[in-house]
Design an enzyme around this catalytic site. Structure first.
Site, mmCIF file in Angstrom:
data_model
loop_
_atom_site.group_PDB
_atom_site.id
_atom_site.type_symbol
_atom_site.label_atom_id
_atom_site.label_comp_id
_atom_site.label_asym_id
_atom_site.label_seq_id
_atom_site.Cartn_x
_atom_site.Cartn_y
_atom_site.Cartn_z
ATOM 1 N N ASN A 8 40.809 26.503 5.879
ATOM 2 C CA ASN A 8 39.633 26.295 5.033
ATOM 3 C C ASN A 8 38.659 25.424 5.816
ATOM 4 O O ASN A 8 38.911 24.239 6.009
ATOM 5 C CB ASN A 8 40.084 25.593 3.731
ATOM 6 C CG ASN A 8 38.912 25.180 2.860
ATOM 7 O OD1 ASN A 8 37.782 25.610 3.060
ATOM 8 N ND2 ASN A 8 39.188 24.329 1.879
ATOM 9 N N LYS A 10 35.772 24.508 4.964
ATOM 10 C CA LYS A 10 34.892 23.692 4.102
ATOM 11 C C LYS A 10 33.458 23.791 4.638
ATOM 12 O O LYS A 10 33.079 24.842 5.132
ATOM 13 C CB LYS A 10 35.388 22.247 4.042
ATOM 14 C CG LYS A 10 36.863 22.171 3.673
ATOM 15 C CD LYS A 10 37.326 20.798 3.326
ATOM 16 C CE LYS A 10 38.807 20.844 2.968
ATOM 17 N NZ LYS A 10 39.327 19.588 2.459
ATOM 18 N N HIS A 93 39.100 24.999 -5.737
ATOM 19 C CA HIS A 93 39.476 23.932 -4.812
ATOM 20 C C HIS A 93 39.122 22.592 -5.452
ATOM 21 O O HIS A 93 38.134 22.484 -6.180
ATOM 22 C CB HIS A 93 38.729 24.111 -3.481
ATOM 23 C CG HIS A 93 39.223 23.164 -2.428
ATOM 24 N ND1 HIS A 93 38.804 21.863 -2.366
ATOM 25 C CD2 HIS A 93 40.133 23.320 -1.438
ATOM 26 C CE1 HIS A 93 39.435 21.257 -1.364
ATOM 27 N NE2 HIS A 93 40.246 22.129 -0.785
ATOM 28 N N GLU A 95 37.714 20.071 -4.412
ATOM 29 C CA GLU A 95 36.345 19.583 -4.157
ATOM 30 C C GLU A 95 35.342 20.281 -5.069
ATOM 31 O O GLU A 95 34.349 19.686 -5.476
ATOM 32 C CB GLU A 95 36.007 19.766 -2.669
ATOM 33 C CG GLU A 95 36.765 18.758 -1.815
ATOM 34 C CD GLU A 95 37.151 19.243 -0.427
ATOM 35 O OE1 GLU A 95 36.569 20.226 0.057
ATOM 36 O OE2 GLU A 95 38.049 18.612 0.168
ATOM 37 N N GLU A 165 47.714 21.463 -3.889
ATOM 38 C CA GLU A 165 47.022 20.497 -3.043
ATOM 39 C C GLU A 165 46.836 19.189 -3.808
ATOM 40 O O GLU A 165 45.863 19.027 -4.548
ATOM 41 C CB GLU A 165 45.651 21.041 -2.639
ATOM 42 C CG GLU A 165 45.725 22.315 -1.815
ATOM 43 C CD GLU A 165 44.529 22.464 -0.896
ATOM 44 O OE1 GLU A 165 44.748 22.635 0.303
ATOM 45 O OE2 GLU A 165 43.388 22.382 -1.372
ATOM 46 N N GLY A 171 42.406 15.526 3.100
ATOM 47 C CA GLY A 171 41.455 14.884 3.995
ATOM 48 C C GLY A 171 41.698 13.390 4.177
ATOM 49 O O GLY A 171 40.875 12.673 4.741
ATOM 50 N N SER A 210 46.209 17.523 4.313
ATOM 51 C CA SER A 210 46.502 16.882 5.601
ATOM 52 C C SER A 210 47.634 17.563 6.378
ATOM 53 O O SER A 210 48.429 16.897 7.045
ATOM 54 C CB SER A 210 46.798 15.393 5.409
ATOM 55 O OG SER A 210 45.669 14.730 4.864
#
Ligand code: PGA
Length: 245
Positions: A8, A10, A93, A95, A165, A171, A210
């Site tokens: 991904n 992003k 996701h 985010e 996730e 991250g 991560s």
């Protein structure tokens, strides 16, 4: 079931980065027991699709709107995605949920739209640090799964992947231990089985957060984890290709 290695990007990389990335990617021999997906920014979908000469990987969008068309400035629709030859999309996701206020109900609308538009989809779920510390991980996961898959028929399950996730691991450099990831993914499988019976085993369950060269092998070795969703480490094709091999 094939092991899925998904990347991904992003909101990273620019147009000039694509050619060298795919030059390396196209040289990698991906075994039949693996499937590689790459979720790229929508502006690069066409170029990525063209550069993916031998269709070694599946290119996907990182998001889509729940409506088929209309006055939604800046958004992209499922028909737009399929019209440029793309068959995969990432939905919900964390985010998107956090910065763009995507609720479980909205995620469900997107899931249903993606399925009726013949897209394969990867739905992301996961708990926050506070939820984990409050022993709410299972409740949160169960609720996210049941909401996201509301009205999804058994016959659609082979188009669906779930990605666990945990938000505190995305991250941050802080990975869930392989035991924590395994426990959560095994619980996710049990919720799917409760919903769909044996057919639930058609759904691949990925871990993301991560994932890097040091931990991916341990994570992939867990019995209830069918693949990884890799953010930061997928930007470097040398790292990402190591994981594919
Ligand atoms: P990360 O991102 O690997 O950079 O933690 C994973 C993801 O958000 O999909």
């Amino acid at each position: 079931m094939k092991t899925i290695i998904a990347g991904n990007w992003k909101m990273n990389l620019v147009n000039d980065d694509l050619q060298p990335y795919f030059d390396t990617l196209n040289q990698i021999c991906i075994n039949d027991d693996k499937e590689v997906k790459l979720f790229v920014p929508s502006i690069f979908l066409t170029t990525a699709h063209q550069l993916n000469h031998n269709n070694a990987v599946k290119i996907g969008a990182q998001n889509m709107h729940q409506e088929l068309q209309g006055a939604f400035t800046g958004e992209i629709s499922a028909p737009m995605i399929t019209s440029v030859g793309i068959g995969d999309v990432l939905i919900g996701h964390s985010e998107r949920r956090e910065y763009f206020n995507e609720s479980d109900m909205l995620v469900n609308k997107k899931v249903l739209q993606a399925l009726s538009s013949n897209l394969d989809l990867t739905v992301c779920i996961g708990e926050t640090l506070e939820e984990r510390q409050g022993n709410l991980t299972n409740n949160v996961l169960e609720c996210q799964i049941k909401e996201a898959l509301k009205e999804v028929e058994v016959s659609n399950l082979d188009h669906i992947t779930l990605a666990y996730e945990p938000l505190w691991a995305i991250g941050t450099g802080e990975t869930a231990t392989s035991e924590q990831a395994e426990t959560a993914c095994s619980y996710i499988r049990s919720v799917l089985v409760e919903l769909y019976g044996e057919d639930a085993n058609k759904v691949a369950i990925l871990y993301g957060g991560s994932v890097n060269l040091d931990n991916y092998a341990d994570i992939l070795a867990q019995p209830h984890i069918n693949g990884v969703l890799v953010g930061g480490a997928s930007l470097n094709i040398d790292n990402f290709s190591q994981m594919m091999k």
